[in-house]
Each structure stands twice: as structure tokens, then as C-alpha cells.
Design an enzyme around this catalytic site. Structure first.
Site, PDB file in Angstrom:
ATOM      1  N   LYS A   1      17.558  24.307  29.444  1.00  0.00           N
ATOM      2  CA  LYS A   1      16.592  24.827  28.464  1.00  0.00           C
ATOM      3  C   LYS A   1      15.797  23.701  27.802  1.00  0.00           C
ATOM      4  O   LYS A   1      14.613  23.867  27.508  1.00  0.00           O
ATOM      5  CB  LYS A   1      17.290  25.691  27.416  1.00  0.00           C
ATOM      6  CG  LYS A   1      18.197  24.934  26.467  1.00  0.00           C
ATOM      7  CD  LYS A   1      18.806  25.851  25.444  1.00  0.00           C
ATOM      8  CE  LYS A   1      19.771  25.117  24.538  1.00  0.00           C
ATOM      9  NZ  LYS A   1      19.138  24.063  23.722  1.00  0.00           N
ATOM     10  N   THR A   2      16.431  22.552  27.568  1.00  0.00           N
ATOM     11  CA  THR A   2      15.714  21.432  26.942  1.00  0.00           C
ATOM     12  C   THR A   2      14.585  20.957  27.848  1.00  0.00           C
ATOM     13  O   THR A   2      13.487  20.645  27.382  1.00  0.00           O
ATOM     14  CB  THR A   2      16.690  20.266  26.641  1.00  0.00           C
ATOM     15  OG1 THR A   2      17.779  20.768  25.876  1.00  0.00           O
ATOM     16  CG2 THR A   2      16.001  19.164  25.866  1.00  0.00           C
TER      17      THR A   2
ATOM     18  N   ASP B   1      13.829  25.872  19.324  1.00  0.00           N
ATOM     19  CA  ASP B   1      15.048  25.702  20.123  1.00  0.00           C
ATOM     20  C   ASP B   1      16.226  26.337  19.375  1.00  0.00           C
ATOM     21  O   ASP B   1      16.197  26.462  18.148  1.00  0.00           O
ATOM     22  CB  ASP B   1      15.299  24.200  20.330  1.00  0.00           C
ATOM     23  CG  ASP B   1      16.364  23.918  21.383  1.00  0.00           C
ATOM     24  OD1 ASP B   1      16.728  24.860  22.125  1.00  0.00           O
ATOM     25  OD2 ASP B   1      16.812  22.764  21.466  1.00  0.00           O
ATOM     26  N   GLU B   2      17.262  26.732  20.096  1.00  0.00           N
ATOM     27  CA  GLU B   2      18.496  27.287  19.506  1.00  0.00           C
ATOM     28  C   GLU B   2      18.173  28.412  18.514  1.00  0.00           C
ATOM     29  O   GLU B   2      18.686  28.445  17.393  1.00  0.00           O
ATOM     30  CB  GLU B   2      19.305  26.191  18.790  1.00  0.00           C
ATOM     31  CG  GLU B   2      19.619  24.971  19.638  1.00  0.00           C
ATOM     32  CD  GLU B   2      20.718  25.186  20.653  1.00  0.00           C
ATOM     33  OE1 GLU B   2      21.094  26.354  20.888  1.00  0.00           O
ATOM     34  OE2 GLU B   2      21.198  24.199  21.221  1.00  0.00           O
TER      35      GLU B   2
ATOM     36  N   GLN C   1      25.986  31.715  22.486  1.00  0.00           N
ATOM     37  CA  GLN C   1      26.343  30.473  21.803  1.00  0.00           C
ATOM     38  C   GLN C   1      25.982  30.516  20.317  1.00  0.00           C
ATOM     39  O   GLN C   1      25.810  29.482  19.682  1.00  0.00           O
ATOM     40  CB  GLN C   1      25.660  29.283  22.481  1.00  0.00           C
ATOM     41  CG  GLN C   1      26.131  29.064  23.912  1.00  0.00           C
ATOM     42  CD  GLN C   1      25.549  27.809  24.521  1.00  0.00           C
ATOM     43  OE1 GLN C   1      25.822  26.696  24.071  1.00  0.00           O
ATOM     44  NE2 GLN C   1      24.749  27.969  25.560  1.00  0.00           N
TER      45      GLN C   1
ATOM     46  N   ARG D   1      31.425  23.303  27.720  1.00  0.00           N
ATOM     47  CA  ARG D   1      31.116  21.877  27.531  1.00  0.00           C
ATOM     48  C   ARG D   1      31.603  21.068  28.740  1.00  0.00           C
ATOM     49  O   ARG D   1      31.186  19.937  28.935  1.00  0.00           O
ATOM     50  CB  ARG D   1      31.811  21.303  26.273  1.00  0.00           C
ATOM     51  CG  ARG D   1      31.426  21.904  24.926  1.00  0.00           C
ATOM     52  CD  ARG D   1      29.962  22.005  24.696  1.00  0.00           C
ATOM     53  NE  ARG D   1      29.462  23.311  25.098  1.00  0.00           N
ATOM     54  CZ  ARG D   1      28.203  23.570  25.388  1.00  0.00           C
ATOM     55  NH1 ARG D   1      27.307  22.630  25.342  1.00  0.00           N
ATOM     56  NH2 ARG D   1      27.823  24.784  25.741  1.00  0.00           N
TER      57      ARG D   1
END
Length: 772
Positions: A33-34, A225-226, A256, A614
Site C-alpha cells: 500500500k505504501t 494512509d491508515e 488492522q 508481521r
């Protein structure tokens, strides 16, 4: 097509190429996504969108810096400098600096950190003569923070009888008065806390339509973002700024969303499609980070949540190892298992320490891990502990620097007015505060006008106060021509801070001087970095804002070869080849405090999903059967989350134990059973007495017990023990004898147990069974 776009898959390319309109990118863990956000910004700029009109909001400064660096490599650094990119708090602090006077604040207002805010609240509670055991300052701070994030101002609070009643029921009927006094004191000190940066931005955009129009026209393209972690206050700002052009792109993953305790509202992402017209929905479902086993295990967990968006995360990566599950007797054993496992894995695969991370639900769990790692000489770093900028010697310097910019800052003044000692005691300070409250002026202003007021202090004290004022004013003059580093270096010498620290020759004292040196080095680096930015000068104001909004992760240079220890919350956005998730027990993970409603339990499940995802190559889940909590040894049972993972993705390193029911009734309330009254009955024909199963018999045939003996003529040979023998111990499990020494009653064996590590046992007492 530009060369950089060829690095994207079809799912990633689609949102990058859509120029206008509202869009949501639902991005699974590790799906890139980044990269999508970064390349979308670069693509917009290549399509003629002015870099000044793009606003990108992230959740860490580190993420913003990394994105800006990538964009610079694509479009050139001169254009990338013009982007408005950073965290919600840093971007809105910048806007508030420009518009502060509209709200009655100076443009150089101080940003109070949590410690400063709590200090003001504690002083307020004391001055109001309230019971500090009922009005606990941390609890009051938390309550005020949640009010601000929900846009409940002081005025709104007193207009809401239900809120006042709820606080009265909680035995805090004066909470509203504390809130009002706290806000007034911050305003008088020319200070905003973290929550104010959002609340005051909302006030600015609501009360001043011309200001809203100005920033709506400026930010024609907004990227967030997020998005699943935004709270109500952040949501309203984004809605307001994007309302005119509606060119908004939000990226996030509902699976998340783990910050409800900070006010994050998962409904912001779940309801995004209702907020804007003709929303385009894109899904990034290919995971590039983890193995198939890890991705599928994570999917099998999160599908248990009812409140979620549709997506199926998949990966083309290798199958990988199964998730390893390990049970230990105690939390100490758990730490030893993790340390041994890290050491062995590192040696076997030629890895580095920073390939490993240990994640836990609560900070208290780090102790057992730290003890075990130290004993193995494994270097580690704890994230989320005492931040560098929270150390006393650093806060002292920062307080002087804050005073230079904003002499109204009462917290900074109280901290340094008599440090290093200059003969201005607590009594004098109290008189100053009383006078300041009486005249409704800042304390520093009272000190500037000592000749005009009757403070009732002797001439010596008056001179000392005037000297302090003169010193701060001289720093203010220098600040007009010098950068942040030069000012800080001058302040540490002129105030006597450096001399004071040098008096302490202890190792702690030397460490404080080194910390001060590190601060100055950091400021020098900061000034150099600022030279690369379009509208930056390296001034003290820029440095203090950067420090006020910095987090532990932002200061991480990533160059330490150490095992990372952190809570799962802090691990979000990070990735490691090998991840150990420890303390997988009921009432710990999921937390006992987060199981009152389905929504709370689903958040805990999302937190576990974040923990598992992670890991790139291998994930370990560990739990203990007994654990010290609050100083008491308690029995623990495995977390329900382990059971929720499909068994085909798990490998149990220790046998599964049946769940044992804990009686809720004390057995002492029942009479003893009188067995003499029972008639003995012969078993009926055809019902043979139960014996061991065939599998149990096979195991019994393989085991040869070594009889415990206190015989002084004991010998290892007689007990059928030799180097290389495989043995089983009731506590430590299966192990291999690597060394035997001593004779007779003193015979000892060094045994390397699979779970317990290397142990030296006295053989005549050791309860061992030989495995043939």
C-alpha cells in the site's frame, strides 16, 4: 508508461492511474500500500498536478520521510520539497502556526506533551483543593483527552447533562471545572496539547469559512494512509478539506484497526462509500511479505470477525514453515525458550539479531524476555520505553529552548527557574504563580514587572528573578540570527547546565552528559536536513515542533543489530523475518479488559492478526501454564486465538494438553465420603478392567526408569546412562546427555533438553527415563 509504474501489479496500478474522484484502497497486510500511495503522488505530479496542491497524511513522520524520499527519486527533489506530507498532527500544527492569531494564540505556541499536560492537571487539582486519590491526574487527563477527540469542548460539556451526570456517578462531579481550568491555563501559557492540534483545527475550519475555503482550494488532492485508524476529529477535518473537489484517496485495512483505545473509529473506513459520491473501490489482496502458511493462518483468524470488509488476502510466496506453538511451565521458561530458539535459529541460518522480533500484549511481559536474552548475551532494544526526549537532562534543555520561543510557557518556566540552582525557591515560585493568577497574566510577565507589583520578596531574590529574565531575553535576541544547534550549544553553557552535569562523576552522571552531547549532535543533523527543504531554515521553532511531534519509532535509525522487543500495537507497519508472539493466554491475549463486548473482542482479534502478519518467514506462538501477575502466581490457559487458527497451519512443539476445568465451588463444603459403606462389586462378565492402550504400552516399552538412589555406590553405567543417551525428565522433557562427570553419589550429567536448554543434574536424584 513511466518506468516506475512497471513495478506495480495490475491491482496496484489501477488506483495509481485514477486521477480524479473519491477512492478507497482496501489493502491487506504486506500488499504494497505504501508503494501505491507513493507512486500515485508521483503520477499525479507527472500529470501536471501542482505539488503544492497535494496533501498526504500519514501516521508516523518516519513513513512520511520515506515516502518523500521515494518520490524525490522519481520526480526530483525540488518538486518533492513542495508537498504537504506528514502526520495529521504535524500538518495541522503547521496550519495552526499560520492561523494561530485567529484563535487568540501566538504563532510560536508551545506544544505540550503528555507529561506536560498531566503536570498542569496535577497542579490544577492541587490548587482546587480536590482529593488527589479520587481525582487521579492520569485518569482525568485521559478523560479530557477523549472529550477533545470527540469534539466535546468545555462549552459542549456543560451543555450536556448526561456527561456531567456520568462524571458525578464516577464520584468526580468537579471534572468539568478541572477541564475548564486546564484549558484556561494552557491558553494563558500559549500552549496546545496533542489533542488541541486536531480540536483547534476543527474550530478554525468551522468558525472561519474563509480559512476553510483557502485550504480547500490549496489541497485539491488529498491522500490518507491508515484510514482505519482515524478518530472522529481527524475524520471531520478530512471531510471538510476534501468537500470542494472530492479528489480524496484513502488507503487502509479494516483488519488492522487496533487503536479504538485512542479513539480510532473503524466505522470511518467501513462507511467511507456512504460519505462520497461515485466512490471507486480497489482491493490489494496479494501479500508480498509472508509465506503461504502465515497468510492462510492469518485469514483463518480474521474471518471469525463479523464486522469487516470483504477481501481475500493471498500470496504467491513459498509454502513456508508452519506456525510453531510452544507451551512452557512458567513465564521464565517461556523467556528461556525464546532466547534459545533465537540463538539456535541465528546460528543455523547465519542471520542477524535484527531479523528477530518479540511481540507481547503488555509492556510488563518484557521483563522475563529481557532476563533470558541477557543470560544468552543476545543484544536487544525495547521500543516504547522511556523516549530519549523524556529523559530529565534532555527535558531540562528543551524547557530552556521552549522559554526562548514562548516565555508564557509556565511548565517550562517552573522546570528551569531554579535549575541549575540560583536561589529561587518553591516559596518564591508559589508567590509568582499566585500573583500571575491574580493579575491573569503569565508568570514571566509578572517577573518582567517586579517593580510595578508588590510581590513581598527580598531584594536579593528580586535581583535573581531579574537576572533570570535578562538571561532568557538575551537568548531571544540571539535566536533571531542563529540556528537551533547554535542556540542550544550556547544555552547549555550559559545556563550552567553542562557544568552542573559534570559535577556528577558517577556512571549515571557521565551517561547524562553523553545524552546531552547526543542531543546537540541530533540538532546539528536536523539543521543540515532542513537545508534540503523548500520552506525550512533550521530555526529553533522548527526543531521544537519536530521534537514535540516525534515518536519512538520516528527516532529509530534502523541501524542497530539488536532483537526488537515491543507491544503488538507498536509493531504495526513493521515486518521481521522471525516473530515470536509471547503470552498467548486467556485474559492476557485477548486481554481480560477487552472481552466485555463483541466489538472489543473483535479488536483483540484484529490485534492478533496484526501480530501474525508481521512475520515474513516464521512465526512462533508461546504460552505459559503459570505466570506471575500482580505479584501472584496464577494458572493460565491457552488463548482462544490459538484454537481459532486452522490446525493445518500449526506445528505443536509440545504435546497438546486437555483443558482442565477449574471448579468454582470449594470442595471443603462437602462431607467426606465414607467408603466403608460402599459394597464391593465384582466386575460383570464381559467387562474387562480398563488397562493401558496399545499406544501407551508402546511408549512404556521404550522407557527404562532410572531409579532414584541415595546409594553412595551409584554409577551411571548401572543406570544405563552414557554420553549420547536420550532421556526424558518429568519437568524438562526430552534431552540428550552431552557430558557425565564425577563418581558415585556425586555423579552429574550435563543434558541438553529440547525445551529447557542445557541443565546439569545430580544423577542419583534426577528422575530420568532412558529412551531407547
Amino acid at each position: 508508461m513511466q518506468e516506475y509504474l512497471e513495478q506495480l501489479n495490475d491491482a496496484q496500478l489501477a488506483p495509481v492511474l485514477q486521477k480524479d474522484g473519491a477512492m478507497i484502497v482496501i489493502a491487506g497486510a504486506g500488499s504494497g500500500k505504501t508503494r501505491v500511495l507513493t507512486y500515485r503522488i508521483a503520477y499525479l505530479m507527472s500529470q501536471g498536478v501542482d505539488s503544492f496542491s497535494i496533501l498526504a497524511l500519514t501516521f508516523t513522520n518516519k513513513a512520511a520521510r520515506e515516502m518523500k524520499k521515494r518520490i524525490s527519486q522519481i520526480v526530483g527533489s525540488s518538486e518533492a520539497k513542495n508537498l504537504w506530507m506528514g502526520t495529521f498532527h504535524s500538518v495541522f500544527a503547521k496550519i495552526l502556526r499560520f492561523e494561530a492569531e485567529r484563535l487568540g494564540y501566538p504563532s510560536n505556541f508551545t506544544i505540550y506533551d503528555t507529561q506536560d499536560s498531566q503536570s498542569v492537571i496535577r497542579a490544577t487539582i492541587k490548587e482546587m483543593q480536590l482529593d488527589k486519590d479520587i481525582y487521579k491526574y492520569k485518569q482525568v487527563y485521559s478523560r479530557i483527552s477523549s472529550y477533545k477527540n470527540s469534539l466535546i469542548t468545555v462549552k459542549a460539556y456543560f451543555a450536556n447533562p448526561e456527561l456531567m451526570e456520568a462524571d458525578a456517578m464516577a464520584k468526580m462531579p468537579r471534572l468539568g471545572d478541572i477541564y475548564k481550568n486546564y484549558v484556561d491555563r494552557c491558553f494563558k501559557a500559549g500552549a496546545m496539547d496533542f489533542d488541541d492540534l486536531l480540536l483547534k483545527t476543527n474550530e478554525l475550519l468551522t468558525r472561519f469559512p474563509d480559512v476553510l475555503a483557502k485550504y480547500q482550494n490549496r489541497f485539491r488532492y488529498i491522500l490518507v494512509d491508515e484510514y482505519q485508524d482515524t478518530n472522529h476529529s481527524q475524520y471531520l477535518i478530512v471531510r471538510a478539506l476534501s468537500d470542494r473537489f472530492q479528489n480524496i484517496c484513502v488507503v487502509g485495512d479494516d483488519a488492522q484497526s487496533i487503536y479504538a483505545f485512542r479513539g480510532a473509529n473503524i466505522n470511518n473506513i467501513l462507511n467511507f462509500q456512504k460519505d462520497y459520491e461515485d466512490v471507486r473501490v480497489y482491493r490489494l489482496e496479494q501479500n508480498y511479505r509472508s509465506t503461504k502458511n502465515i497468510v492462510n493462518a492469518a485469514n483463518s483468524i480474521i474471518e471469525k470477525n463479523k464486522n469487516r470488509l470483504d477481501k481475500v488476502v493471498w500470496t504467491a510466496n513459498d509454502e513456508g514453515n508452519k506456525i510453531k506453538v510452544n507451551r512452557t511451565m512458567t513465564d521464565g521458561d517461556e523467556g528461556r525458550f525464546v532466547a534459545s530458539s533465537i540463538f539456535e535459529t541465528m546460528m543455523n541460518h547465519q542471520l542477524k539479531y535484527d531479523d528477530f522480533a518479540i511481540l507481547y500484549r503488555t509492556n510488563a511481559q518484557s521483563r522475563a524476555m529481557e532476563d533470558a536474552l541477557r543470560k544468552k548475551d543476545i543484544p536487544y532494544r525495547i521500543y516504547g520505553g522511556l523516549s530519549f526526549y523524556q529523559r530529565k537532562e534532555i527535558k531540562d534543555v528543551i524547557a530552556y529552548l521552549r522559554l526562548i520561543l514562548n516565555p508564557k510557557d509556565e511548565e517550562a518556566l517552573k522546570r528551569v527557574i531554579n535549575y541549575p540552582a540560583r536561589g529561587i525557591g518553591d516559596t518564591t515560585l508559589e508567590k509568582l504563580i499566585v500573583a500571575a493568577n491574580h493579575y491573569n497574566r503569565p508568570v514571566f510577565e509578572v517577573m518582567q514587572n517586579l517593580d510595578k507589583i508588590d510581590l513581598k520578596v527580598n531584594s536579593g531574590t528580586k535581583t535573581k528573578l531579574q537576572d533570570f529574565v535578562t538571561m532568557i531575553q538575551s537568548f531571544q535576541v540571539l535566536n533571531q540570527n542563529y540556528n537551533a544547534f547554535e542556540i542550544a550549544e550556547h544555552v547549555t553553557k550559559k545556563t550552567g547546565l553542562l557544568t552542573e552535569l559534570k559535577k556528577d562523576g558517577t556512571p549515571e552522571g557521565i551517561a547524562r552528559i553523553e545524552n546531552l552531547e547526543e542531543l546537540l549532535n541530533g540538532m546539528r543533523d536536523f539543521v543540515e536536513e532542513q537545508k534540503e527543504l523548500a520552506d525550512a531554515t533550521g530555526a529553533l521553532s522548527e526543531f521544537l515542533e519536530d521534537v514535540a511531534l516525534a515518536t519512538d519509532m520516528d527516532n529509530d535509525k534502523g541501524d542497530d543489530n539488536k532483537v526488537a522487543l515491543m507491544t503488538v500495537h507498536l509493531a504495526k507497519g513493521l515486518e521481521f523475518p522471525y516473530v515470536y508472539i509471547v503470552g498467548m493466554e486467556e485474559d492476557l491475549f485477548p486481554s481480560a479488559m477487552s472481552m466485555n463486548t463483541r466489538a472489543e473482542l473483535e479488536e483483540e482479534r484484529r490485534l492478533f492478526y496484526v501480530a501474525i502478519t508481521r512475520a515474513e518467514k516464521q512465526a512462533f506462538l508461546t504460552y505459559a501454564q503459570t505466570r506471575y501477575r500482580w505479584g501472584k502466581l496464577i494458572d493460565a490457559e491457552p488463548s482462544r486465538f490459538i484454537e481459532e487458527i486452522d490446525d493445518s497451519y500449526l506445528e505443536y512443539l509440545t504435546p497438546i494438553t486437555e483443558h482442565k476445568y477449574k471448579p468454582l465451588i470449594d470442595s471443603d463444603i462437602f462431607d467426606d465420603i465414607d467408603k466403608s459403606k460402599l459394597r464391593l462389586r465384582k466386575p460383570s462378565a464381559g467387562t474387562p478392567p480398563k488397562g493401558p492402550t496399545e499406544a501407551q504400552l508402546q511408549k512404556l516399552r521404550r522407557l527404562k526408569p532410572v531409579t532414584s538412589s541415595t546409594d553412595k555406590n551409584f554409577s551411571a553405567e548401572d543406570a544405563n546412562l552414557s554420553v549420547g543417551s536420550m532421556v526424558e525428565h518429568v519437568r524438562f522433557g526430552i534431552g540428550k546427555i552431552v557430558k557425565i562427570e564425577g563418581v558415585g553419589a556425586d555423579t552429574k550429567a550435563e543434558i541438553n533438553f529440547e525445551n529447557g536448554g542445557l541443565k546439569k543434574l545430580l544423577l542419583r536424584f534426577a528422575k530420568l527415563s532412558v529412551i531407547e
